[in-house]
Design a protein around this motif. Structure first.
Motif, mmCIF file in Angstrom:
data_model
loop_
_atom_site.group_PDB
_atom_site.id
_atom_site.type_symbol
_atom_site.label_atom_id
_atom_site.label_comp_id
_atom_site.label_asym_id
_atom_site.label_seq_id
_atom_site.Cartn_x
_atom_site.Cartn_y
_atom_site.Cartn_z
ATOM 1 N N SER A 154 15.619 10.608 2.233
ATOM 2 C CA SER A 154 14.758 9.664 1.514
ATOM 3 C C SER A 154 14.462 8.441 2.371
ATOM 4 C CB SER A 154 15.452 9.265 0.217
ATOM 5 O OG SER A 154 14.784 8.231 -0.408
ATOM 6 N N PHE A 158 10.509 8.226 2.970
ATOM 7 C CA PHE A 158 9.766 7.340 2.079
ATOM 8 C C PHE A 158 10.008 5.892 2.449
ATOM 9 C CE2 PHE A 158 11.166 10.909 -0.728
ATOM 10 C CZ PHE A 158 10.008 11.628 -0.561
ATOM 11 N N PRO A 159 8.950 5.079 2.513
ATOM 12 C CA PRO A 159 9.140 3.659 2.804
ATOM 13 C C PRO A 159 9.921 2.997 1.673
ATOM 14 C CG PRO A 159 6.821 4.287 2.841
ATOM 15 C CD PRO A 159 7.562 5.445 2.325
ATOM 16 N N GLN A 160 10.854 2.135 2.045
ATOM 17 C CA GLN A 160 11.661 1.413 1.055
ATOM 18 C C GLN A 160 11.037 0.046 0.813
ATOM 19 O OE1 GLN A 160 14.654 2.953 0.022
ATOM 20 N NE2 GLN A 160 13.852 4.644 1.238
ATOM 21 N N ARG A 161 11.324 -0.497 -0.329
ATOM 22 C CA ARG A 161 10.812 -1.841 -0.599
ATOM 23 C C ARG A 161 11.722 -2.873 0.058
ATOM 24 N NH1 ARG A 161 7.012 -3.486 -3.791
ATOM 25 N NH2 ARG A 161 6.862 -1.465 -4.800
ATOM 26 N N TYR A 163 13.050 -6.693 0.267
ATOM 27 C CA TYR A 163 13.123 -7.878 -0.564
ATOM 28 C C TYR A 163 13.411 -9.073 0.329
ATOM 29 C CZ TYR A 163 13.217 -4.821 -4.534
ATOM 30 O OH TYR A 163 12.885 -3.882 -5.454
ATOM 31 N N PRO B 108 8.924 3.275 -10.254
ATOM 32 C CA PRO B 108 7.790 3.058 -9.349
ATOM 33 C C PRO B 108 7.957 1.826 -8.466
ATOM 34 C CG PRO B 108 7.063 3.192 -11.631
ATOM 35 C CD PRO B 108 8.529 3.107 -11.650
ATOM 36 N N ILE B 109 8.818 0.896 -8.850
ATOM 37 C CA ILE B 109 8.983 -0.316 -8.048
ATOM 38 C C ILE B 109 9.791 -0.009 -6.793
ATOM 39 C CG2 ILE B 109 9.870 -2.659 -8.004
ATOM 40 C CD1 ILE B 109 9.447 -2.793 -10.963
ATOM 41 N N ILE B 121 9.481 9.336 -4.688
ATOM 42 C CA ILE B 121 9.001 8.274 -3.809
ATOM 43 C C ILE B 121 9.589 6.942 -4.268
ATOM 44 C CG2 ILE B 121 6.853 9.448 -3.287
ATOM 45 C CD1 ILE B 121 5.657 7.222 -5.268
ATOM 46 N N ASN B 122 9.659 5.991 -3.341
ATOM 47 C CA ASN B 122 10.331 4.743 -3.665
ATOM 48 C C ASN B 122 9.402 3.575 -3.907
ATOM 49 O OD1 ASN B 122 12.742 5.965 -3.501
ATOM 50 N ND2 ASN B 122 13.154 5.378 -1.398
ATOM 51 N N LYS B 123 8.138 3.732 -3.636
ATOM 52 C CA LYS B 123 7.263 2.574 -3.712
ATOM 53 C C LYS B 123 5.887 3.075 -4.079
ATOM 54 C CE LYS B 123 6.676 -0.995 -0.469
ATOM 55 N NZ LYS B 123 6.717 -1.385 0.926
ATOM 56 N N LEU B 124 5.472 2.829 -5.311
ATOM 57 C CA LEU B 124 4.183 3.388 -5.721
ATOM 58 C C LEU B 124 3.023 2.689 -5.035
ATOM 59 C CD1 LEU B 124 2.494 5.241 -7.453
ATOM 60 C CD2 LEU B 124 2.734 3.674 -9.325
ATOM 61 N N ASP B 125 3.161 1.371 -4.768
ATOM 62 C CA ASP B 125 1.983 0.659 -4.256
ATOM 63 C C ASP B 125 1.696 0.969 -2.793
ATOM 64 O OD1 ASP B 125 4.140 -0.644 -3.339
ATOM 65 O OD2 ASP B 125 3.617 -2.618 -4.112
ATOM 66 N N GLN B 126 2.491 1.843 -2.186
ATOM 67 C CA GLN B 126 2.111 2.371 -0.876
ATOM 68 C C GLN B 126 0.942 3.337 -0.983
ATOM 69 O OE1 GLN B 126 3.731 3.037 2.446
ATOM 70 N NE2 GLN B 126 4.372 0.922 2.178
ATOM 71 N N TYR B 127 0.826 3.979 -2.141
ATOM 72 C CA TYR B 127 -0.088 5.109 -2.253
ATOM 73 C C TYR B 127 -1.329 4.773 -3.077
ATOM 74 C CZ TYR B 127 4.256 7.072 -0.704
ATOM 75 O OH TYR B 127 5.406 7.289 -0.012
#
Ligand code: SF4
Lengths: 196, 192
Positions: A154, A158-161, A163, B108-109, B121-127
């Motif tokens: 993961s 997938f890009p991580q957020r 903070y 989604p956050i 997926i870890n970040k919806l606003d990428q897509y």
């Protein structure tokens, strides 16, 4: 008259008369499990089907990493005698191949595709066991094997957020807490409640 | 003879008139919102109380809509796996503009409790661009309603511009979609 204990005895006799049982367990009065050898699975399933266990409820696999084995579990149900039978067998983990049971239970088609997708077990005899079923565009080792690390995958995929490191208010003049307190006190004093 | 037709006294420029019309449009737009509910995860269970008599979102002028082409809001409620994301992007691109995206829950956050899953997926606003996030796992119904009120407020203040961002940064969004999904085309036995 049949009751559930008689049913379990009937199943025990049936299975033990057909194949060699490595290990058996009565889970509760509606469920028994038998571990048998890999090459006798088809024989036992055929026998059970003709004895009334016509429904394949489930087929799944367990990864026993330390033993270096995959365990396949076939769960059968009989609607006349309400007993679930689990037929378990261990197969080699390095080269996991198991002949398809498609000629016996047609519904195994999708279960076998699923087991191939999530564990990498091959089912020769099933014409499309290699077709993708659930995952799309998968690019790593099968994801339910114990040596697959989902977190690493993961993180890689997938890009991580991110903070910001400091999210607390540093400047006391900007503190919302203090402003809120002041507003509350003013409201109190206007209502003539608490006297300062 | 004086015309009975209404003639504006001031001389507005074309841009000003356009803006006025857009404002009028925004008023009606934010008071009749139709949602396409893309209920992927457990957060979707917050929608029945929001829609029925407990909170009755229809008093805000909102209602459910069945097809993407007639909907204004794409409501993403919960986690998105790669497989679902592919369909979600299809759906989003079919919606007519202006279109808004509201995402419910922590999934989604930042992935929520599935942040380490091989499929989520870890970040919806990428897509796709997201206008309002409603945090919580799951968010309670008050905060869901609050999210919609926020969206209306954003439409009023003209800050709900996700759909414009999607045009402006289309290359970036497409690139992100490609790196995670390969390509946004459904290849399975039902689509071949
Ligand atoms: S945020 Fe929580 S409730 Fe919502 S979809 Fe994710 S796990 Fe489920």
């Amino acid at each position: 008259m049949t009751n559930s204990m008689n049913n379990i005895e009937f199943v025990n006799d049936l299975v033990k008369g057909t194949v060699e049982v490595v290990k058996s367990e009565v889970i509760d009065k509606f469920q028994v499990s038998f571990e048998i050898k890999k090459n006798e699975v088809h024989l036992l399933l055929t026998k059970l089907k003709s004895a009334g266990w016509i429904q394949l409820s489930y087929l799944s696999a367990i990864d026993w990493l330390e033993e270096n084995k995959f365990e396949l579990i076939y769960i059968l149900m009989n609607w006349e005698k309400p007993v679930y039978i689990q037929v378990r067998t261990k197969i080699d983990r390095e080269n996991p191949v198991m002949d398809s049971i498609l000629p016996i239970f047609g519904g195994a088609k999708y279960y076998e595709r699923e087991a191939h997708e999530f564990f990498g077990i091959a089912f020769p005899g099933n014409p499309d066991y290699e077709k993708q079923l659930i995952l799309e565009g998968w690019d790593d080792i099968p994801p339910l094997r114990k040596d697959f690390d989902p977190k690493a995958y993961s993180d890689k995929k997938f890009p991580q957020r991110d903070y910001p490191q400091d999210y607390s208010v540093k400047d006391p003049k900007e503190s919302k807490q203090a402003k809120r307190e002041a507003r509350k006190q003013r409201a109190e004093s206007l209502r003539g409640g608490k006297k300062q | 003879m004086k015309s009975t037709k209404f003639t504006p006294a001031s001389k507005l420029s074309k841009a000003e008139i356009d803006r006025k019309w857009w404002e009028v449009g925004d008023f009606f737009r934010r008071n009749s919102l139709w949602m396409l509910m893309y209920c992927t995860g457990c957060c979707a269970i917050e929608l029945p109380p929001a829609m029925t008599s407990a909170y009755d979102m229809e008093r805000l002028g909102m209602g459910p809509m069945a097809t993407p082409r007639q909907a204004d809001i794409l409501l993403v409620s919960g986690y998105l796996s790669l497989k679902t994301l592919r369909r979600l992007i299809y759906t989003y691109e079919q919606m007519s503009e202006p279109r808004y995206v509201v995402a419910l829950g922590s999934c989604p956050i930042n992935g929520g409790i599935y942040h380490d899953s091989h499929a989520v997926i870890n970040k919806l606003d990428q897509y796709i661009p997201v206008d309002v996030y409603v945090a919580g796992c799951m968010p309670n119904t008050e905060s869901v309603m609050n999210g919609f009120v926020d969206l209306m407020d954003q439409i009023k203040r003209k800050t709900a511009v996700g759909w414009k961002k999607y045009h402006e940064n289309n290359a970036w969004y497409k690139e992100n979609q490609k790196t995670s999904l390969g390509e946004v085309v459904v290849h399975d036995e039902f689509h071949e």
